[in-house]
Design an enzyme around this catalytic site. Structure first.
Site, PDB file in Angstrom:
ATOM      1  N   HIS A 121      -2.556 -50.662 -11.269  1.00 20.66           N
ATOM      2  CA  HIS A 121      -1.316 -51.358 -10.943  1.00 20.66           C
ATOM      3  C   HIS A 121      -1.171 -52.711 -11.626  1.00 20.66           C
ATOM      4  O   HIS A 121      -0.106 -53.294 -11.624  1.00 20.66           O
ATOM      5  CB  HIS A 121      -1.177 -51.510  -9.426  1.00 20.66           C
TER       6      HIS A 121
ATOM      7  N   GLU B 124       4.865 -44.537  -3.472  1.00 23.41           N
ATOM      8  CA  GLU B 124       3.857 -43.750  -4.148  1.00 23.41           C
ATOM      9  C   GLU B 124       3.619 -42.502  -3.316  1.00 23.41           C
ATOM     10  O   GLU B 124       3.813 -42.506  -2.111  1.00 23.41           O
ATOM     11  CB  GLU B 124       2.607 -44.610  -4.176  1.00 23.41           C
TER      12      GLU B 124
END
Lengths: 600, 612
Positions: free
Chosen positions: A76, A205
């Site tokens: 990320h 997600e």
């Protein structure tokens, strides 16, 4: 006004794929990059997101209003220095304090492995990491950060790893919520979870989209049982982990278990990060769960008695032991070295506590592969037991459903998952909440049309006048009709009464008058006729202002009544009734009464 | 818009703001200076305090020897110390919707308000404010409950009797509102009503008002508050500081464009420079230790003590005090020291950077690690066996009326080698010392008050330009003792509106606009015409919906209620108050005298009938 604004998502590596996250959101004319991750499974250009989607040449500063990083995992934030220093971005980068603290350490670690050990070039340098971190603005939980006059962001606790956050991004009345991974245990954190903010889009997600995981307690018990059994039969347990995150939770678990069972087998934690990592947890304890926070003054959970630092030579020691080693997917480093040493003995066990990206050894052994090809054409027979424990706190189906219930989004967008699993979740969401659910592939754009209402400043006089008509208290069941004029000037919208608008704009009112002729027979003189009408109206229309003016007219509110007679026949009278547009309502009443009078 | 002022203490405010349809309490300060009228509560039996003569009026008519004691030439109340509560009669406190807390010193009256007035609202505070506030309350409760006093003196409060008493008891105000300390149970219940907020978080109250805390730079988690609607803005400034100590710096720019700024919590020591005081503190401390004496520092267990310890950390080596033991004694000493290390987000930049390393932000962690600083819950237990002299003791309560400090006063007061250094500005040190006189020990007064002084505040106000300023009346005139110092007051144009306890102020507000939302369907149907370059107008006829203090505009007939009947349906056009009864063999339209609507409905029904 009433312009429809779209939200666009050119996705970069975050679509139907697990590995690296990087999403671009366009909302209300603002462009925001959400996460800037790196793919662990690749060693070439593919490991970074393809920024040419944004611009072919030049820097990204002109195209992005801000970058927001959700948590410190490299998938990320791993491409952040590449994006800001090598491609070029000078705008603000937002992340929480713990992320800001830990992110540069992981980046540096990653850089060392890649450049110093593997000898790769064309990679970011230590200085670039430092320069990149200088652009970071730390976010506090629930703080509303005004990025500019129109764009505001707000972070919520996500409970995925230390410092993980969901973000609410708002431009005018349009908004997006982005969350990596919500963990349903987030609620155990003192800062309540997300508000009912009704975003236009919720981006989540979906790594574990199909798993509705059993209770955490069960999994923990299962984990301890497996470790214990292996130790009892004299085997060694390898737990590949990332230095920060789940590792600390598992350490606490083993530490208390060892204490309770009075076990003697050594537990080791590899890499120099250990102590540092635990220190971060200690200092950022407000970001951990409530149980840990509550007891921290009496006993800091991160000061371990049974867990010691690992030394490379210990791997060859005889007898049982438990080793936490990095990295978590067995793709390089110490965990891989230990794995190679222990793989041949069926008494040993490896426990994978998290997701493994395709291409890594972790992924291969989880898929049951028992013969591994290593560098130099050697093969490795995997005889040790392989266990998978979904401890990784990525969002699971239940967590996502709960989040939707909380935030009440108008649309849902799934990223960072495998296509099949996402399809399953998409169906579930559309069925249960009847909202649209999107799952764009990499580089694909999802456009969601929003339909925002238009905020306007209404003059209090006008509003109060309307309120007064509706009674002393506003009654939601009895709405009132309101007439006003909207003035649009220099981006401001003001709703005022028509009179005020005319005054403010220096305009004259346009008068619309009607006159109606009524023929009738009446023997009296003109003034007498008029007087008869006057007295009659006066007696019938109580509560209205009726005047007999000296100029020979009668006024009923704003209606003017005049009488004239023709020269030939003085009995034939013509009644002139004249009223303005606004007086129309009274006119019919007045006319009826006058007519009735004449028929008498 | 009105402001009800429930406390007259300028640094421990308690005001209630009625703004739009909300009732907001700003801070909940507890005036503890009342305890100075009480005898100290000794931890161990004190022969001196137990043998004091009772008070009888000179003419012998009033005998209060059980309640009042003559001590060192003053008369004190012999009872559990009591606090002066905020005014509870001025308005019905059960109508309060929310309480906004600005810092942990300004919330000490919270249990009295939330537990005993029928309060059902929410309290908003930052996390450090809540946690440290809890510690301070816990400490006071512990101090009181450790030495229970059965007697509760009330006779002296009788107006007729109080009039006859010697000063300062005679002049004590509102004595009937004085109350004993709350219990831990009440503290827990009160604090369970706290909702945590972060700086710059926007909290919506009933859709009518938005409140938001801003960093005020005074203490960990301390905040000023913005209370605003779309067109009005009230700033509430409480204890704020522009000095660089440990907390996050003050957010000044967000205070701009306020219609009204309520200013409280300025420094109580406008003539004492905090830096100078800190220097004096260190030099007096070193001097006493070198001469073989002990140093007593009466203080709160959170706040300035962190700065004192940090200052000493740098000073110890250079002053060769490396072997002198430093003791911090409080039931919450350990918690306070530990908590200070975990609020990275709320600290100044320098301290945040340390956490990123990761290192503890405050150096007292190192003082503890190297055994230079030791902390104990009380003088009993471990402390009594480990205690070495000469030493430095930090302990509470700064009023010298309860807590472990009472013991040290009795123990060290008689030796001129020892020194007591006052650092907290809340109590007059002479009054605090009164029951211990005559004292041989040295007294040093170094009040450290980092809150804004008059110079800083006038600069701040010039910067943020509020239309009106409201402040305690004390700030509108120079202090009584320095009446020539016109620089020690607020001089503003227009002059500030002063308040005192029990004032009710009408705040000057001219509300002219309100926010409404035009729904997209209506917005799309509007036809704007440009009448001047850049100016367009459109006439709007729409229905106003008001719900949760939010107004929306939408098209005409929007709400139709359908009711099933045995023979058909009834349509209820709510806005028009019109009923349409549809049945197999007939339609009945019931409406007020609304000709156009009737005609429209008639035409519609006819058209449908023709179709059939």
């Amino acid at each position: 006004i009433g312009k429809i604004t779209g939200c666009v998502f050119p996705l970069q590596g975050a679509g139907q794929d697990v590995g690296r996250s990087c999403i671009l959101v366009s909302i209300g004319g603002k462009n925001i990059m959400l996460d800037c991750g790196m793919h662990m499974g690749y060693n070439d250009d593919r490991r970074f997101p393809d920024f040419s989607y944004i611009t072919q040449n030049g820097r990204l500063t002109d195209f992005l209003d801000c970058v927001i990083i959700s948590h410190f995992h490299l998938d990320h934030c791993g491409a952040l220095p590449y994006m800001s220093e090598m491609v070029g971005y000078d705008g603000p980068i937002y992340m929480t304090h713990p992320t800001k603290a830990i992110c540069p350490i992981l980046l540096e670690d990653f850089r060392k492995i890649t450049v110093d050990k593997k000898g790769e070039t064309n990679f970011f340098t230590s200085q670039m990491i430092k320069d990149c971190m200088k652009k970071v603005v730390p976010l506090n939980l629930h703080q509303t950060v005004q990025v500019d006059d129109e764009l505001e962001i707000k972070a919520y606790y996500a409970g995925h790893v230390l410092g993980a956050a969901m973000v609410h991004i708002k431009v005018g009345s349009e908004s997006v919520v982005y969350t990596v991974s919500v963990n349903k245990y987030a609620k155990s954190h003192i800062s309540a979870w997300i508000d009912k903010c009704r975003p236009d889009i919720l981006i989540s997600e979906s790594t574990y989209a199909t798993t509705i995981r059993d209770s955490k307690r069960c999994r923990e018990r299962d984990f301890l049982k497996k470790v214990h059994e292996t130790i009892e039969r004299g085997g060694k347990v390898l737990i590949p982990v990332f230095a920060l995150g789940r590792a600390q939770e598992l350490c606490i678990l083993l530490e208390t278990f060892w204490e309770r069972m009075n076990l003697k087998a050594p537990i080791y934690f590899s890499t120099g990060l250990t102590e540092k990592a635990n220190h971060y947890y200690k200092l950022f304890i407000t970001w951990t769960n409530q149980k840990i926070r509550k007891t921290f003054v009496q006993r800091n959970m991160f000061e371990f008695k049974h867990i010691k630092a690992f030394d490379r030579s210990y791997a060859d020691n005889p007898g049982p032991m438990v080793v936490f080693a990095t990295p978590g997917m067995l793709h390089a480093g110490q965990s891989l070295q230990i794995f190679k040493k222990w793989a041949g003995n069926e008494k040993n066990m490896v426990i994978m506590p998290g997701y493994c990206v395709q291409g890594t050894i972790g992924h291969k052994i989880l898929n049951g592969q028992r013969k591994l090809e290593m560098e130099g054409r050697a093969t490795l027979d995997v005889k040790l037991q392989v266990e998978y424990m979904s401890f990784s706190a990525h969002a699971d189906a239940k967590g996502i459903m709960q989040l939707i219930r909380m935030a009440e989004p108008r649309n849902m967008l799934l990223v960072h998952g495998e296509a099949v699993k996402m399809e399953f979740l998409k169906g579930k969401i559309e069925q249960e909440f009847s909202i649209d659910c999107y799952m764009p592939a990499n580089g694909e754009t999802a456009t969601v049309t929003t339909n925002p209402s238009v905020p306007v400043d209404i003059s209090l006089n006008l509003l109060k006048r309307e309120m007064a008509l509706g009674g002393p208290l506003p009654d939601p069941k009895k709405p009132r009709t309101m007439h006003g004029t909207l003035i649009m000037k220099e981006n401001s919208l003001k709703l005022v009464s028509s009179e005020q608008a005319l005054k403010e704009l220096g305009l004259n009112e346009h008068q619309l008058r009607f006159t109606c002729r009524v023929q009738l027979q009446d023997p009296h003189s003109d003034p007498d006729t008029l007087h008869r009408i006057y007295t009659h109206l006066k007696s019938v229309l109580k509560g209205y202002t009726i005047q007999h003016l000296p100029d020979g007219t009668v006024m009923v509110e704003s209606i003017v009544i005049k009488v004239s007679s023709s020269a030939e026949d003085t009995n034939a009278k013509v009644l002139l009734l004249s009223w303005s547009y606004q007086g129309g309502e009274y006119f019919f009443t007045a006319l009826c009464i006058v007519k009735r009078l004449m028929y008498q | 818009m009105k402001l009800y002022c429930l406390s007259g203490h300028p640094t421990l405010p308690c005001n209630v703001l009625k703004f739009k349809s909300t009732t907001i309490m700003l801070d909940c300060g507890l005036d503890t200076t009342s305890v100075l009228n009480f005898l100290p509560l000794p931890l161990v039996h004190s022969p001196r305090l137990s043998k004091l003569p009772g008070w009888i009026s000179k003419d012998g008519t009033i005998n209060l020897e059980k309640e009042l004691k003559d001590c060192a030439g003053r008369v004190f109340v012999d009872s559990q110390p009591e606090f002066c509560l905020p005014e509870r009669e001025l308005l019905d406190l059960s109508t309060i919707d929310v309480i906004l807390i600005s810092n942990y010193h300004c919330m000490m009256a919270l249990p009295y308000i939330t537990e005993h007035t029928g309060f059902t609202g929410t309290v908003y505070a930052t996390e450090p404010t809540l946690q440290i506030g809890r510690l301070l309350m816990e400490e006071v409760v512990n101090f009181m409950e450790r030495v229970p006093k059965a007697q509760s003196a009330t006779c002296w409060k009788n107006k007729e009797i109080q009039r006859m008493l010697p000063g300062p008891l005679k002049d004590a105000v509102d004595v009937w509102t004085w109350k004993r300390c709350y219990s831990m149970q009440e503290v827990n219940s009160a604090l369970s009503k706290v909702q945590l907020v972060g700086y710059s978080q926007k909290v919506e109250l009933f859709g009518a008002v938005q409140v938001s805390p801003l960093s005020s730079g005074y203490s960990l988690g301390s905040s000023n508050w913005i209370i605003q609607s779309h067109h009005e803005k009230v700033s509430y400034v409480s204890g704020s500081s522009l000095l660089t100590t440990h907390p996050q710096p003050m957010d000044q720019s967000s205070l701009k464009n306020s219609d009204v700024l309520i200013l409280t919590g300025l420094t109580q020591m406008p003539t004492a420079n905090p830096d100078g005081m800190l220097g004096e503190f260190c030099s007096n401390l070193a001097m006493t230790i070198r001469a073989g004496g002990n140093v007593l520092v009466p203080c709160y267990s959170s706040g300035v003590i962190y700065d004192l310890l940090e200052c000493l950390y740098q000073f110890i080596e250079s002053a060769s005090l490396g072997t002198t033991p430093f003791y911090f004694i409080s039931p919450v000493a350990n918690s306070s020291l530990e908590f200070s290390q975990i609020f990275a987000e709320w600290l100044c930049h320098n301290k945040q950077t340390k956490v990123y390393l990761p290192e503890p932000p405050f150096p007292h962690a190192e003082l503890i690690q190297t055994n230079k600083l030791k902390h104990y819950p009380s003088i009993h237990g471990d402390f009594s066996s480990e205690f070495r002299q000469p030493c430095v003791v930090f302990t509470g309560h700064p009023s010298l009326r309860f807590g472990d400090v009472v013991h040290f006063m009795e123990l060290w007061g008689k030796s001129s080698l020892n020194t007591i250094i006052f650092t907290e500005p809340d109590f007059s040190y002479l009054d605090a010392l009164a029951p211990y006189q005559p004292l041989a020990m040295k007294c040093v007064y170094c009040p450290i008050d980092t809150r804004l002084n008059f110079h800083q505040v006038s600069k701040l106000l010039k910067e943020v330009q509020p239309l009106h300023v409201v402040c305690p009346e004390q700030y509108t005139q120079p202090p009584l003792t320095q009446s020539h110092r016109s620089d020690l007051m607020l001089e503003l144009q227009p002059p500030p509106m002063p308040y005192r306890r029990c004032s009710v102020l009408n705040l000057p507000f001219r509300r002219r606009y309100e926010r409404v939302y035009i729904l997209p369907e209506l917005a799309n149907s509007l036809v704007p015409s440009e009448i001047k370059p850049g100016v367009s107008v459109a006439t709007v006829s729409a229905v106003v919906h008001s719900k949760d203090n939010k107004h929306t505009l939408q098209h005409g007939i929007t709400e139709v209620k359908v009711e099933e009947t045995a023979d058909g349906h009834i349509l209820h056009l709510q806005a028009e108050d019109t009923l349409i009864q549809l049945e197999e063999d007939g339609t009945h339209i019931v409406c007020d005298n609304n000709e156009p609507l009737r005609t429209t409905l008639r035409d519609l029904v006819l058209r449908f009938l023709q179709k059939l």
